[in-house]
Design a protein around this motif. Sequence first.
Motif, PDB file in Angstrom:
ATOM      1  N   MET A   1      74.303  18.358  56.653  1.00 51.03           N
ATOM      2  CA  MET A   1      74.349  17.526  55.454  1.00 51.03           C
ATOM      3  C   MET A   1      75.688  17.738  54.766  1.00 51.03           C
ATOM      4  SD  MET A   1      73.112  15.382  53.291  1.00 51.03           S
ATOM      5  CE  MET A   1      71.533  15.070  53.991  1.00 51.03           C
ATOM      6  N   ASP A   2      76.242  16.664  54.291  1.00 54.00           N
ATOM      7  CA  ASP A   2      77.553  16.701  53.647  1.00 54.00           C
ATOM      8  C   ASP A   2      77.357  16.950  52.151  1.00 54.00           C
ATOM      9  OD1 ASP A   2      80.222  16.579  53.332  1.00 54.00           O
ATOM     10  OD2 ASP A   2      80.434  14.486  53.905  1.00 54.00           O
ATOM     11  N   TYR A   3      77.353  18.212  51.779  1.00 56.39           N
ATOM     12  CA  TYR A   3      77.034  18.576  50.400  1.00 56.39           C
ATOM     13  C   TYR A   3      78.147  18.235  49.425  1.00 56.39           C
ATOM     14  CZ  TYR A   3      79.663  22.690  51.773  1.00 56.39           C
ATOM     15  OH  TYR A   3      80.634  23.525  52.245  1.00 56.39           O
ATOM     16  N   GLU A   4      79.374  18.082  49.877  1.00 49.84           N
ATOM     17  CA  GLU A   4      80.461  17.733  48.964  1.00 49.84           C
ATOM     18  C   GLU A   4      80.288  16.304  48.440  1.00 49.84           C
ATOM     19  OE1 GLU A   4      83.787  18.572  51.471  1.00 49.84           O
ATOM     20  OE2 GLU A   4      84.135  20.484  50.469  1.00 49.84           O
ATOM     21  N   VAL A   5      79.854  15.398  49.314  1.00 47.25           N
ATOM     22  CA  VAL A   5      79.607  14.018  48.886  1.00 47.25           C
ATOM     23  C   VAL A   5      78.444  13.985  47.903  1.00 47.25           C
ATOM     24  CG1 VAL A   5      78.919  11.724  49.686  1.00 47.25           C
ATOM     25  CG2 VAL A   5      80.546  13.066  51.006  1.00 47.25           C
ATOM     26  N   LEU A   6      77.429  14.783  48.160  1.00 53.79           N
ATOM     27  CA  LEU A   6      76.295  14.858  47.240  1.00 53.79           C
ATOM     28  C   LEU A   6      76.729  15.416  45.890  1.00 53.79           C
ATOM     29  CD1 LEU A   6      73.577  16.256  49.655  1.00 53.79           C
ATOM     30  CD2 LEU A   6      73.834  13.904  48.866  1.00 53.79           C
ATOM     31  N   ALA A   7      77.661  16.349  45.909  1.00 56.39           N
ATOM     32  CA  ALA A   7      78.158  16.926  44.656  1.00 56.39           C
ATOM     33  C   ALA A   7      78.896  15.876  43.829  1.00 56.39           C
ATOM     34  CB  ALA A   7      79.063  18.110  44.938  1.00 56.39           C
ATOM     35  N   VAL A   8      79.634  14.988  44.494  1.00 56.18           N
ATOM     36  CA  VAL A   8      80.329  13.906  43.777  1.00 56.18           C
ATOM     37  C   VAL A   8      79.318  13.047  43.032  1.00 56.18           C
ATOM     38  CG1 VAL A   8      81.699  11.802  44.064  1.00 56.18           C
ATOM     39  CG2 VAL A   8      82.309  13.841  45.334  1.00 56.18           C
ATOM     40  N   LEU A   9      78.222  12.722  43.691  1.00 61.83           N
ATOM     41  CA  LEU A   9      77.209  11.873  43.060  1.00 61.83           C
ATOM     42  C   LEU A   9      76.409  12.614  41.992  1.00 61.83           C
ATOM     43  CD1 LEU A   9      75.902   9.966  46.188  1.00 61.83           C
ATOM     44  CD2 LEU A   9      77.252   9.046  44.317  1.00 61.83           C
ATOM     45  N   SER A  10      76.140  13.890  42.211  1.00 63.58           N
ATOM     46  CA  SER A  10      75.280  14.598  41.268  1.00 63.58           C
ATOM     47  C   SER A  10      75.987  15.001  39.980  1.00 63.58           C
ATOM     48  CB  SER A  10      74.648  15.823  41.931  1.00 63.58           C
ATOM     49  OG  SER A  10      75.633  16.758  42.253  1.00 63.58           O
ATOM     50  N   ILE A  11      77.311  15.142  39.995  1.00 62.78           N
ATOM     51  CA  ILE A  11      78.008  15.509  38.760  1.00 62.78           C
ATOM     52  C   ILE A  11      78.530  14.297  38.003  1.00 62.78           C
ATOM     53  CG2 ILE A  11      78.669  17.767  39.635  1.00 62.78           C
ATOM     54  CD1 ILE A  11      81.532  16.709  39.866  1.00 62.78           C
ATOM     55  N   GLU A  12      78.252  13.115  38.507  1.00 59.18           N
ATOM     56  CA  GLU A  12      78.756  11.896  37.852  1.00 59.18           C
ATOM     57  C   GLU A  12      78.295  11.797  36.399  1.00 59.18           C
ATOM     58  OE1 GLU A  12      78.870   7.079  38.536  1.00 59.18           O
ATOM     59  OE2 GLU A  12      77.299   8.266  39.505  1.00 59.18           O
ATOM     60  N   THR A  13      77.083  12.183  36.111  1.00 58.29           N
ATOM     61  CA  THR A  13      76.570  12.078  34.741  1.00 58.29           C
ATOM     62  C   THR A  13      77.181  13.132  33.818  1.00 58.29           C
ATOM     63  OG1 THR A  13      74.695  13.482  35.301  1.00 58.29           O
ATOM     64  CG2 THR A  13      74.381  11.095  35.503  1.00 58.29           C
ATOM     65  N   LYS A  14      77.715  14.207  34.381  1.00 61.96           N
ATOM     66  CA  LYS A  14      78.299  15.279  33.579  1.00 61.96           C
ATOM     67  C   LYS A  14      79.781  15.059  33.277  1.00 61.96           C
ATOM     68  CE  LYS A  14      75.165  18.469  35.825  1.00 61.96           C
ATOM     69  NZ  LYS A  14      75.042  19.527  36.793  1.00 61.96           N
ATOM     70  N   LEU A  15      80.407  14.119  33.972  1.00 58.67           N
ATOM     71  CA  LEU A  15      81.846  13.929  33.835  1.00 58.67           C
ATOM     72  C   LEU A  15      82.293  13.436  32.459  1.00 58.67           C
ATOM     73  CD1 LEU A  15      82.750  12.623  37.383  1.00 58.67           C
ATOM     74  CD2 LEU A  15      83.177  14.879  36.413  1.00 58.67           C
ATOM     75  N   PRO A  16      81.575  12.525  31.777  1.00 67.31           N
ATOM     76  CA  PRO A  16      82.017  12.149  30.423  1.00 67.31           C
ATOM     77  C   PRO A  16      82.008  13.331  29.445  1.00 67.31           C
ATOM     78  CG  PRO A  16      80.484  10.523  31.257  1.00 67.31           C
ATOM     79  CD  PRO A  16      80.489  11.657  32.233  1.00 67.31           C
ATOM     80  N   PHE A  17      81.009  14.173  29.538  1.00 67.79           N
ATOM     81  CA  PHE A  17      80.966  15.365  28.692  1.00 67.79           C
ATOM     82  C   PHE A  17      82.114  16.304  29.030  1.00 67.79           C
ATOM     83  CE2 PHE A  17      79.575  19.772  28.051  1.00 67.79           C
ATOM     84  CZ  PHE A  17      79.451  19.759  26.676  1.00 67.79           C
ATOM     85  N   LEU A  18      82.402  16.464  30.313  1.00 66.99           N
ATOM     86  CA  LEU A  18      83.506  17.320  30.736  1.00 66.99           C
ATOM     87  C   LEU A  18      84.835  16.785  30.221  1.00 66.99           C
ATOM     88  CD1 LEU A  18      84.512  19.737  32.446  1.00 66.99           C
ATOM     89  CD2 LEU A  18      84.701  18.135  34.351  1.00 66.99           C
ATOM     90  N   GLU A  19      85.002  15.475  30.224  1.00 67.17           N
ATOM     91  CA  GLU A  19      86.241  14.882  29.719  1.00 67.17           C
ATOM     92  C   GLU A  19      86.435  15.192  28.234  1.00 67.17           C
ATOM     93  OE1 GLU A  19      88.446  10.569  29.219  1.00 67.17           O
ATOM     94  OE2 GLU A  19      86.400  10.648  29.960  1.00 67.17           O
ATOM     95  N   LYS A  20      85.380  15.056  27.448  1.00 61.16           N
ATOM     96  CA  LYS A  20      85.473  15.375  26.018  1.00 61.16           C
ATOM     97  C   LYS A  20      85.770  16.856  25.809  1.00 61.16           C
ATOM     98  CE  LYS A  20      82.373  11.737  24.537  1.00 61.16           C
ATOM     99  NZ  LYS A  20      81.050  11.419  23.998  1.00 61.16           N
ATOM    100  N   LEU A  21      85.139  17.701  26.589  1.00 64.68           N
ATOM    101  CA  LEU A  21      85.363  19.139  26.492  1.00 64.68           C
ATOM    102  C   LEU A  21      86.814  19.490  26.832  1.00 64.68           C
ATOM    103  CD1 LEU A  21      83.933  21.990  26.204  1.00 64.68           C
ATOM    104  CD2 LEU A  21      83.851  21.933  28.693  1.00 64.68           C
ATOM    105  N   LEU A  22      87.334  18.891  27.894  1.00 58.56           N
ATOM    106  CA  LEU A  22      88.722  19.158  28.275  1.00 58.56           C
ATOM    107  C   LEU A  22      89.700  18.644  27.227  1.00 58.56           C
ATOM    108  CD1 LEU A  22      88.591  18.418  32.098  1.00 58.56           C
ATOM    109  CD2 LEU A  22      88.873  20.638  31.001  1.00 58.56           C
ATOM    110  N   ASP A  23      89.412  17.478  26.634  1.00 64.69           N
ATOM    111  CA  ASP A  23      90.275  16.959  25.573  1.00 64.69           C
ATOM    112  C   ASP A  23      90.336  17.923  24.391  1.00 64.69           C
ATOM    113  OD1 ASP A  23      91.140  14.633  26.793  1.00 64.69           O
ATOM    114  OD2 ASP A  23      89.489  13.418  25.994  1.00 64.69           O
ATOM    115  N   ARG A  24      89.183  18.444  23.997  1.00 62.75           N
ATOM    116  CA  ARG A  24      89.160  19.391  22.877  1.00 62.75           C
ATOM    117  C   ARG A  24      89.928  20.666  23.207  1.00 62.75           C
ATOM    118  NH1 ARG A  24      83.064  19.991  21.391  1.00 62.75           N
ATOM    119  NH2 ARG A  24      82.866  19.194  23.466  1.00 62.75           N
TER     120      ARG A  24
END
Length: 149
Positions: A1-24
Amino acid sequence: MDYEVLAVLSIETKLPFLEKLLDRRIDRAALDMTSPTLSLLEKVQRLGEYKRLAANLAVMAHRIACVLGAEAPFLAAAATSGNAVALESKRGIAAASSARAVLIRLGVKSLDAYRELPLFAAECKRLKRLTAPTPKICPMPMRASYAGA
């Protein structure tokens, strides 16, 4: 199983929060007047690199979702919830291979560079542990005295 591709899909919902955190964090480091300038510059560069990687992952997840259609939420939900049975099903394997094909068409040969992003690295580690094959345990042969003979 290609877990890296699954990781791309599973963290998609967390990316907007990560962007705000990185900006701060970038703003806080850029406005710091007491710390040495060189260390702050290195920190801002590293955080900027994290932000670039997160933006690239968001684009990849969007492209995969556009191509896979209804299979993308299935894969993302299975990866997020840790449902190894769904990931190892024929449907999960076919969707993951299609997602890998999408990334190859985008020119992404390897996702190793994205492991620099701590969120992606942690998700890959979790999914690798989840999808790792369990070792087969050889059952002990039953003795005749235990069988009631």
